[in-house]
Scaffold this motif. Structure first.
Motif, PDB file in Angstrom:
ATOM      1  N   GLU A   1       0.825  -1.205   0.000  1.00  0.00           N
ATOM      2  CA  GLU A   1       0.000   0.000   0.000  1.00  0.00           C
ATOM      3  C   GLU A   1       0.863   1.260   0.000  1.00  0.00           C
ATOM      4  O   GLU A   1       0.615   2.206  -0.767  1.00  0.00           O
ATOM      5  CB  GLU A   1      -0.904  -0.011   1.234  1.00  0.00           C
ATOM      6  N   LYS A   2       1.890   1.278   0.844  1.00  0.00           N
ATOM      7  CA  LYS A   2       2.768   2.456   0.906  1.00  0.00           C
ATOM      8  C   LYS A   2       3.592   2.606  -0.361  1.00  0.00           C
ATOM      9  O   LYS A   2       3.798   3.722  -0.858  1.00  0.00           O
ATOM     10  CB  LYS A   2       3.679   2.351   2.127  1.00  0.00           C
ATOM     11  N   LEU A   3       4.058   1.482  -0.902  1.00  0.00           N
ATOM     12  CA  LEU A   3       4.851   1.524  -2.127  1.00  0.00           C
ATOM     13  C   LEU A   3       4.020   2.053  -3.288  1.00  0.00           C
ATOM     14  O   LEU A   3       4.469   2.907  -4.062  1.00  0.00           O
ATOM     15  CB  LEU A   3       5.374   0.122  -2.443  1.00  0.00           C
ATOM     16  N   ALA A   4       2.803   1.559  -3.412  1.00  0.00           N
ATOM     17  CA  ALA A   4       1.934   1.982  -4.508  1.00  0.00           C
ATOM     18  C   ALA A   4       1.581   3.462  -4.397  1.00  0.00           C
ATOM     19  O   ALA A   4       1.549   4.188  -5.401  1.00  0.00           O
ATOM     20  CB  ALA A   4       0.665   1.133  -4.531  1.00  0.00           C
ATOM     21  N   ALA A   5       1.310   3.911  -3.175  1.00  0.00           N
ATOM     22  CA  ALA A   5       0.976   5.326  -2.992  1.00  0.00           C
ATOM     23  C   ALA A   5       2.151   6.219  -3.365  1.00  0.00           C
ATOM     24  O   ALA A   5       1.987   7.259  -4.015  1.00  0.00           O
ATOM     25  CB  ALA A   5       0.561   5.571  -1.542  1.00  0.00           C
TER      26      ALA A   5
ATOM     27  N   ALA B   1      -1.606 -11.635 -11.343  1.00  0.00           N
ATOM     28  CA  ALA B   1      -1.011 -10.700 -10.392  1.00  0.00           C
ATOM     29  C   ALA B   1      -1.993  -9.561 -10.123  1.00  0.00           C
ATOM     30  O   ALA B   1      -2.801  -9.191 -10.979  1.00  0.00           O
ATOM     31  CB  ALA B   1       0.302 -10.155 -10.938  1.00  0.00           C
ATOM     32  N   ASP B   2      -1.924  -9.005  -8.923  1.00  0.00           N
ATOM     33  CA  ASP B   2      -2.834  -7.945  -8.491  1.00  0.00           C
ATOM     34  C   ASP B   2      -2.242  -6.588  -8.848  1.00  0.00           C
ATOM     35  O   ASP B   2      -1.272  -6.144  -8.227  1.00  0.00           O
ATOM     36  CB  ASP B   2      -3.061  -8.057  -6.978  1.00  0.00           C
ATOM     37  N   LEU B   3      -2.775  -5.933  -9.877  1.00  0.00           N
ATOM     38  CA  LEU B   3      -2.298  -4.617 -10.272  1.00  0.00           C
ATOM     39  C   LEU B   3      -2.805  -3.577  -9.276  1.00  0.00           C
ATOM     40  O   LEU B   3      -4.006  -3.330  -9.171  1.00  0.00           O
ATOM     41  CB  LEU B   3      -2.779  -4.279 -11.687  1.00  0.00           C
ATOM     42  N   VAL B   4      -1.877  -2.964  -8.540  1.00  0.00           N
ATOM     43  CA  VAL B   4      -2.253  -2.031  -7.476  1.00  0.00           C
ATOM     44  C   VAL B   4      -2.241  -0.598  -7.977  1.00  0.00           C
ATOM     45  O   VAL B   4      -3.103   0.208  -7.621  1.00  0.00           O
ATOM     46  CB  VAL B   4      -1.310  -2.187  -6.258  1.00  0.00           C
TER      47      VAL B   4
ATOM     48  N   TYR C   1       7.606   8.712 -24.652  1.00  0.00           N
ATOM     49  CA  TYR C   1       7.520   7.289 -24.347  1.00  0.00           C
ATOM     50  C   TYR C   1       7.441   7.048 -22.840  1.00  0.00           C
ATOM     51  O   TYR C   1       8.305   6.414 -22.245  1.00  0.00           O
ATOM     52  CB  TYR C   1       8.728   6.571 -24.951  1.00  0.00           C
ATOM     53  N   PHE C   2       6.387   7.560 -22.238  1.00  0.00           N
ATOM     54  CA  PHE C   2       6.246   7.504 -20.782  1.00  0.00           C
ATOM     55  C   PHE C   2       5.344   6.340 -20.366  1.00  0.00           C
ATOM     56  O   PHE C   2       4.327   6.071 -20.998  1.00  0.00           O
ATOM     57  CB  PHE C   2       5.654   8.813 -20.262  1.00  0.00           C
ATOM     58  N   TYR C   3       5.737   5.701 -19.252  1.00  0.00           N
ATOM     59  CA  TYR C   3       4.918   4.625 -18.696  1.00  0.00           C
ATOM     60  C   TYR C   3       4.731   4.865 -17.206  1.00  0.00           C
ATOM     61  O   TYR C   3       5.694   5.162 -16.486  1.00  0.00           O
ATOM     62  CB  TYR C   3       5.580   3.256 -18.918  1.00  0.00           C
ATOM     63  N   ALA C   4       3.499   4.749 -16.755  1.00  0.00           N
ATOM     64  CA  ALA C   4       3.193   5.012 -15.344  1.00  0.00           C
ATOM     65  C   ALA C   4       3.886   3.995 -14.450  1.00  0.00           C
ATOM     66  O   ALA C   4       3.881   2.790 -14.740  1.00  0.00           O
ATOM     67  CB  ALA C   4       1.684   4.952 -15.130  1.00  0.00           C
ATOM     68  N   PRO C   5       4.514   4.443 -13.344  1.00  0.00           N
ATOM     69  CA  PRO C   5       5.103   3.493 -12.393  1.00  0.00           C
ATOM     70  C   PRO C   5       4.056   2.476 -11.957  1.00  0.00           C
ATOM     71  O   PRO C   5       2.930   2.835 -11.595  1.00  0.00           O
ATOM     72  CB  PRO C   5       5.543   4.388 -11.238  1.00  0.00           C
ATOM     73  N   THR C   6       4.439   1.202 -12.000  1.00  0.00           N
ATOM     74  CA  THR C   6       3.481   0.116 -11.843  1.00  0.00           C
ATOM     75  C   THR C   6       3.882  -0.790 -10.701  1.00  0.00           C
ATOM     76  O   THR C   6       5.045  -1.195 -10.598  1.00  0.00           O
ATOM     77  CB  THR C   6       3.413  -0.699 -13.155  1.00  0.00           C
ATOM     78  N   VAL C   7       2.932  -1.091  -9.825  1.00  0.00           N
ATOM     79  CA  VAL C   7       3.172  -1.984  -8.691  1.00  0.00           C
ATOM     80  C   VAL C   7       2.180  -3.138  -8.759  1.00  0.00           C
ATOM     81  O   VAL C   7       0.964  -2.928  -8.856  1.00  0.00           O
ATOM     82  CB  VAL C   7       3.025  -1.255  -7.342  1.00  0.00           C
TER      83      VAL C   7
ATOM     84  N   PHE D   1      12.927  -4.417 -17.471  1.00  0.00           N
ATOM     85  CA  PHE D   1      13.722  -3.222 -17.744  1.00  0.00           C
ATOM     86  C   PHE D   1      12.831  -1.990 -17.873  1.00  0.00           C
ATOM     87  O   PHE D   1      12.949  -1.193 -18.801  1.00  0.00           O
ATOM     88  CB  PHE D   1      14.559  -3.418 -19.011  1.00  0.00           C
ATOM     89  N   GLY D   2      11.937  -1.848 -16.922  1.00  0.00           N
ATOM     90  CA  GLY D   2      11.036  -0.706 -16.915  1.00  0.00           C
ATOM     91  C   GLY D   2      10.513  -0.471 -15.517  1.00  0.00           C
ATOM     92  O   GLY D   2      10.879  -1.167 -14.559  1.00  0.00           O
ATOM     93  N   PRO D   3       9.592   0.488 -15.345  1.00  0.00           N
ATOM     94  CA  PRO D   3       9.119   0.892 -14.011  1.00  0.00           C
ATOM     95  C   PRO D   3       8.042  -0.044 -13.461  1.00  0.00           C
ATOM     96  O   PRO D   3       6.911   0.370 -13.197  1.00  0.00           O
ATOM     97  CB  PRO D   3       8.577   2.294 -14.260  1.00  0.00           C
ATOM     98  N   VAL D   4       8.396  -1.308 -13.291  1.00  0.00           N
ATOM     99  CA  VAL D   4       7.438  -2.327 -12.856  1.00  0.00           C
ATOM    100  C   VAL D   4       7.995  -3.052 -11.643  1.00  0.00           C
ATOM    101  O   VAL D   4       9.075  -3.649 -11.709  1.00  0.00           O
ATOM    102  CB  VAL D   4       7.144  -3.326 -13.984  1.00  0.00           C
TER     103      VAL D   4
END
Length: 481
Positions: free
Chosen positions: A303-307, A348-351, A362-368, A384-387
């Motif tokens: 929860e804290k990481l995703a926020a 997997a649970d996409l938070v 070429y932007f991608y939203a940080p994903t948890v 190799f990305g923000p996942v």
């Protein structure tokens, strides 16, 4: 900005022999930055010939170690003198935030040249106590020869420096081939090497795509290949180098585990893992991607990481407010998105995140993701990305086995307040570097490289001297008969 970059061969800047060119673009906008010469076989042949000739040139081979050290030190000074220009160029061509370009890329490049300048006068042989009577045996460290240095697109300036500096410190001649996505700071670095005063042919530059790299690796006039990039390409280089048994150093992919022990400071672990996973938008081979968290704390951690991830500011690297820049190309953006879709399909649970950002570039939203299991694709293959994948554990005794359950072994991270836990897990994890309560940023003085499919050999520190020299034994009979 409209740059036109040429090849540098034998001390001269030149177009490709057939006039071919390719474009490089700004990943924050998708717009062209300039054009570069596309090296072909004739250019590779010419560069190898120039580098081999420089190996016989007394201007280089008879240069004293202290003079060679001054050349490397001069490059470091020039990098610092042009820091603002280099950082902006790196940001425009690669996309990384300007603060990262300054603090990591440019500063790191200068420090590598300065560190290895110090080694020039300390490359020593030894006297061996052989058992033959009246015999003196000593060793010499000599240059490997012509070195093909093939660099990736994620940290083009710094990785070029960490290959160039030790290769030159050891007296080799080099041909630098940067990734076609991000060639511009490598071109500028070679210009600074020219300005520093290296003799013609000692430093050569070939810009171009995979065909140029393959031609270099296959060339019989190349003695060593140093490559940083993907594991599949590393395997191809090994196969291509087998014919003439080239010396090969490989720093390849990673799938770094990050273990958050039950006693860890959770807020500190959240901040550290976020930074360690999302540096350069996750385009780091040592990025923390598999986050093992005690199941009793996993929900709070997730929860804290995703926020925190959702609150990061995406934008062009030149914007001082930007925290997450773009991915390097549209092709790579699509690749990252395909992994995210696979993660969702496999349960997997996409938070948070999980989509391309609604803006140019070429932007991608940080994903948890939460609830990721060891068999899922996003837990096994390098994205190799923000996942980020949070993977709960129940028994601390299972951690080393789960962390090691991967073909990779480049880096790992531990978050704990207990000294015994830190040292025990550091010993049990099969990785070339283990970072305890810190970010995965290498240093010129420490070894860097991986176990298993993460590579062969080590770069940086004294280990780089081993990588760029051959050891020769000399036997001298001292008797009268």
């Amino acid at each position: 900005m409209n740059t036109r970059a040429r090849l540098y061969i034998g001390g001269e800047w030149t177009d490709a022999a057939d006039g071919a060119e390719f474009a490089t673009s700004d990943p924050a906008t998708g717009k062209p930055l300039g054009t570069c010469a596309e090296a072909g076989q004739a250019d590779v042949d010419k560069a190898v010939t120039a580098a081999r000739a420089a190996l016989r040139d007394p201007a280089w081979t008879s240069m004293s170690p202290s003079a060679r050290a001054r050349l490397l030190w001069r490059v470091a000074d020039l990098i610092e003198e042009h820091e603002a220009e280099l950082a902006e160029l790196e940001t425009r061509d690669q996309g990384q935030p300007l603060g990262v370009a300054h603090a990591v890329s440019v500063t790191g490049a200068a420090e590598h040249f300065r560190y290895f300048a110090g080694w020039c006068t300390k490359i020593e042989g030894a006297v061996s106590p052989v058992s033959f009577p009246d015999t003196l045996h000593y060793t010499r460290r000599e240059p490997v020869g012509v070195c093909a240095l093939i660099t990736p697109w994620n940290f083009p300036l710094m990785i070029a420096a960490w290959k160039l500096a030790p290769a030159l410190a050891c007296g080799n001649t080099v041909i630098l081939k940067p990734a076609e996505q991000t060639p511009l700071t490598s071109v500028r670095l070679v210009e600074l090497c020219e300005l520093a005063g290296f003799p013609p042919g000692v430093v050569n530059l070939l810009t171009g795509g995979p065909a140029a790299g393959r031609a270099l690796v296959a060339h019989r006039g190349v003695d060593k290949v140093s490559f940083t990039g993907s594991s599949p390409v590393g395997r191809e280089i090994v196969q291509q180098s087998a014919g003439d048994l080239k010396r090969v150093t490989l720093e390849l992919g990673g799938k770094a585990p990050s273990i958050v022990a039950a006693d860890a400071d959770l807020d500190r672990a959240v901040t550290g893992n976020l930074q360690g996973a999302l540096l350069n938008s996750g385009q780091v081979c040592a990025a923390y991607t598999r986050l093992f968290v005690d199941r009793r704390r996993a929900d709070e951690f997730t929860e804290k990481l995703a926020a925190a991830a959702a609150g990061l500011r995406l934008g062009p690297g030149l914007d001082p407010e930007t925290q997450i820049g773009p991915l390097v190309s549209l092709e790579h953006l699509d690749r990252v998105d395909s992994y995210v879709r696979t993660g969702r399909d496999q349960g997997a649970d996409l938070v948070t995140g999980g989509h391309r950002a609604d803006r140019d570039g070429y932007f991608y939203a940080p994903t948890v993701f939460g609830g990721v299991t060891d068999d899922m694709t996003i837990a096994r293959e390098e994205i190799f990305g923000p996942v980020l994948s949070v993977m709960p554990y129940d028994d601390p005794e299972e951690l080393a086995a789960r962390a090691n359950d991967t073909e990779y072994g480049l880096a790992a991270s531990l978050w704990t307040s207990d000294l015994a836990t830190a040292h025990r897990l550091a010993a049990d994890i099969r990785a070339g570097a283990v970072f305890i309560n810190m970010l995965p940023i290498p240093d010129a003085a420490a070894p860097w490289g991986g176990f298993k499919s993460s590579g062969w050999g080590r770069e940086m520190g004294p280990y780089a001297i081993d990588a760029y020299t051959e050891v020769k034994g000399v036997w001298v009979h001292l008797g009268n008969s």
